[in-house]
Structures are given as C-alpha cells and as structure tokens.
Design an enzyme around this catalytic site. Structure first.
Site, short mmCIF file in Angstrom:
data_model
loop_
_atom_site.label_atom_id
_atom_site.label_comp_id
_atom_site.label_asym_id
_atom_site.label_seq_id
_atom_site.Cartn_x
_atom_site.Cartn_y
_atom_site.Cartn_z
CD GLU A 57 56.96 6.86 -31.56
OE1 GLU A 57 56.82 6.58 -30.37
OE2 GLU A 57 56.31 6.33 -32.48
CG MET A 171 6.11 0.18 -37.40
SD MET A 171 5.73 1.46 -36.18
CE MET A 171 3.94 1.27 -36.03
CB SER A 176 12.89 -1.29 -38.33
OG SER A 176 13.71 -2.09 -39.16
CG ASP A 208 16.75 -6.15 -40.00
OD1 ASP A 208 15.52 -6.18 -40.13
OD2 ASP A 208 17.34 -5.82 -38.96
CB SER A 241 23.16 -19.89 -29.98
OG SER A 241 21.84 -19.40 -30.10
#
Length: 396
Positions: A57, A171, A176, A208, A241
């Site tokens: 606004e 795999m 991946s 990864d 964790s």
C-alpha cells in the site's frame, strides 16, 4: 454486501500479479500487491519487495504521489488485509486513511493475530467502506507458509525429492550425480530461493559435500527479472544429532547463515561467525505407537534422533514460515513419519537404476497398507526431460 464487478476482478488480478513479483525476495514476510483506482483508472500500484521495506500500500501511494495522481476518493485493491499495527513500518491502514481512500477491497483477511480483521475495522472506523474475499484462494496460495505459521505456529514444509522411475535416488555405491537433468536442477534452485530455510542432514553434507545455497548461475531466465543482490539466500539448517560436522566442510565456505541443530553443543571447533548451534531434544518425548513398540529392539541399538517437530517449532518462532527439505532417505522419512511434511515435489528422471539402488525414502513402522501415507496430486508437468510431480500429503 455489494457484489464484486468485472472491473473488481480485473484490478485484483493485477494486484495478485504484482504480489508475485516478490516471490523470491520478500520472505519471510507475505507477498502482497496493491492497486489504487480512481475514476476507473489505476493511479498507483506497488508490492512488498522485501522485509523491512515499504509495504504494498505504501509503495502504491508513493507511486501515485510521484505521478501527481490524487488518491482522494480512490479504491484500493489489496491481496491481504492492510495491517493495523506498528512493526518495522507504520500501519498501512493508517496510510490509506491519510491518503483519502474511500473504499478498500482485500482478497483475504490477515491471519496474523495482530491484525486479523483489525485493519478493516480501523478503515471502517474512519468512514472507509471495505470488502474482502475477492479471489481469496488465489491470494492464499501466494502465502501458504505465512498463513500456516500464523495458524499453527509451524512452518509450511515442502520436501524436494529426485529419483529414477523405479524410485532410486542413488546407486548402491552412493553415486547420484546427476539423476535428473539441468532443467530440473535449475527448478530446484528456484525452490531454494523462495524458501526461508533449507533443511538437510549431516549425511548429505558429509557424503555429498553439499553447500545448500542458491546458485545464481543456475537460476536461468529468472536472472532477467531479479538483481543478483535482491535474491536472498535461505538459512541453511543442518540436523546433526551426533556432532559430526566440522568447520572445514564446503558448506561453511559460503558466508550466509547456518543453523546446526544438535543435542549436546560442542565448542571444540572454531566456527565461522554466521554459524549458530541450537540444542534440540531427542525423540524420547514422542508418543510411541504400537508399530514402534514392535521394533523397540531395533530402536534401542540405533542412535537417538532429534525431535523434528521441536526443530520446526524453533524455526517458526524465528518467523521462518516456508521451509524446504533436501535430504537423504532417512531424514526425509523421519519428517514424513512424524507427519511434518505438507507437500512433496518429486522430480522423476527417465532412468531405471535397478534393485540395488538406494530407495527414495525410508519410513519405519508401516506394517499394513492401511497405514500407507496418502497424497493428492496438485500438479504434474515436464521440466526438461524429467517429470515434476507436486502433491499434498494427507496428515494422519
């Protein structure tokens, strides 16, 4: 109540279109658009670009002023009820009153308890007529995270998955990269960019070497609509964790906020200034189902896991209302198993990876077909050579 006209729909559609302009910038604030109309002419329009900056606004009123257009007697079309409280900016309802607006049409009432009808009441007390409910569902779809946080105190949780047609994410060796094509990966970058936070697990970071940031170079044609500095990086949230992360990982080479949830915070490492550790409880407090009792022997030997609802609650208290899970099969399965996922986005590649491949997600404690999680498809489309399926999950 006065019926909405064809022109009302037209101007509210325009307001919704404006609101979408902040899809990748305004989080965690809601996406809001506003159009000011006088004598059947739009005299000002705007949207809320970024948290802490002018609301829709305010920006619409500013545009009208800069153009030398009068707003006295105008109608304001707003996708969300004008706010009535002082935050980082003054109340928008107050601004509309001062501008001489005579009528306000809101697509929806603000679910924020600080507003929730008070904005409309403030306008009406000043002699401004109001309506709401025009294109309400379209307006709600723009801000599912904001609405969910205001009504449940938990963020809206999307879960991104990528697999082969036979439901494999890697795999057996762990390979991946890449199952899906470049178009799907660009789409994932957009999902990250629209999210307040991206959640992953320690395994994904360690295996990864993931950075979990928005990569500007992979945003495709989105770069034509947004300046690089305007696209915010989501907060990267890591579930660790067992305290396995170390500061030398690639994740910490990107200077943007990281929250690591663990149980016992260890201070033996020197962490970058943008990294925060938060202690979260273990799952002991969760209700044990009969299925879980049947597997107590297995559970007793497994490492304890963090209470993921407590993690989401903590994020919600910080105003992070729209989060994306990008993680491995176990953590993803844990979120699903605890009924904490609202929506799945699955990219399926036209590949078959065989029985030895790693499964899409691991969900424990499902013993019968009647216990299977049910979903409703909301969108299915091609993204490059892959299929993208969007589905809402039925929480039970």
């Amino acid at each position: 109540m006065k019926r909405f006209t064809a022109l009302d729909y037209e101007y509210m559609q325009r307001a919704l279109s404006l609101a979408k302009g902040a899809h990748y910038t305004t989080s965690p604030n809601p996406r809001v658009g506003c159009v000011l109309v006088k004598d059947n002419e739009a005299v000002g329009e705007g949207y809320h670009v970024k948290a802490g900056q002018g609301h829709a606004e305010v920006n619409a009123l500013m545009q009208a002023k800069q153009a030398g257009k009068s707003t006295i007697g105008a109608t304001a079309y707003v996708t969300l009820e004008p706010c009535s409280h002082y935050g980082r900016t003054p109340p928008c309802a107050e601004g509309l009153i001062k501008a001489g607006v005579k009528h306000v049409i809101a697509a929806m009432v603000d679910p924020n308890p600080q507003v929730s009808g008070n904005g409309l009441k403030m306008l009406e007390a000043a002699g401004i007529t109001t309506q709401y409910g025009l294109l309400e569902q379209e307006a709600k779809s723009l801000n599912v995270g904001f609405i969910q946080l205001m009504t449940t105190k938990l963020p809206y949780v999307r879960c991104k998955l990528a697999s082969s047609i036979d439901g494999k994410i890697a795999m057996s060796s762990g390979e991946s990269k890449w199952i899906t094509g470049s178009a799907a990966r660009r789409n994932v970058q957009r999902l990250r960019a629209q999210s307040c936070a991206v959640i992953t697990g320690a395994d994904s970071v360690l295996i990864d070497d993931a950075k979990m940031n928005v990569r500007w170079s992979e945003l495709g044609d989105l770069k034509n609509s947004y300046a690089q500095e305007s696209v915010r990086q989501p907060i990267r949230v890591i579930i660790d964790s067992q305290n396995r992360l170390t500061p030398d990982l690639a994740l910490f080479s990107i200077e943007s906020p990281v929250i690591i949830f663990t149980h016992n915070i260890e201070n033996s490492h020197k962490w970058p200034h943008f990294v925060e550790h938060i202690s979260a409880p273990f799952n002991d407090e969760l209700e044990i189902t009969q299925s879980a009792i049947n597997n107590l022997e297995t559970q007793s030997t497994a490492p304890k896991k963090l209470n993921l609802k407590a993690v989401l609650s903590t994020l919600g208290k910080r105003g992070l209302n729209d989060v994306l899970i990008e993680s491995g099969a176990r953590l993803t399965g844990a979120f699903v198993g605890q009924n904490l996922v609202d929506e799945f986005i699955l990219f399926q590649a036209p590949k078959l990876m065989g029985a030895d491949g790693k499964s899409l997600l691991n969900m424990n404690n499902i013993q019968a077909l009647s216990e299977a999680k049910k979903l409703t498809y909301t969108d299915v489309r091609m993204v490059g050579e892959d299929i993208r399926i969007t589905a809402k999950i039925h929480k039970n």
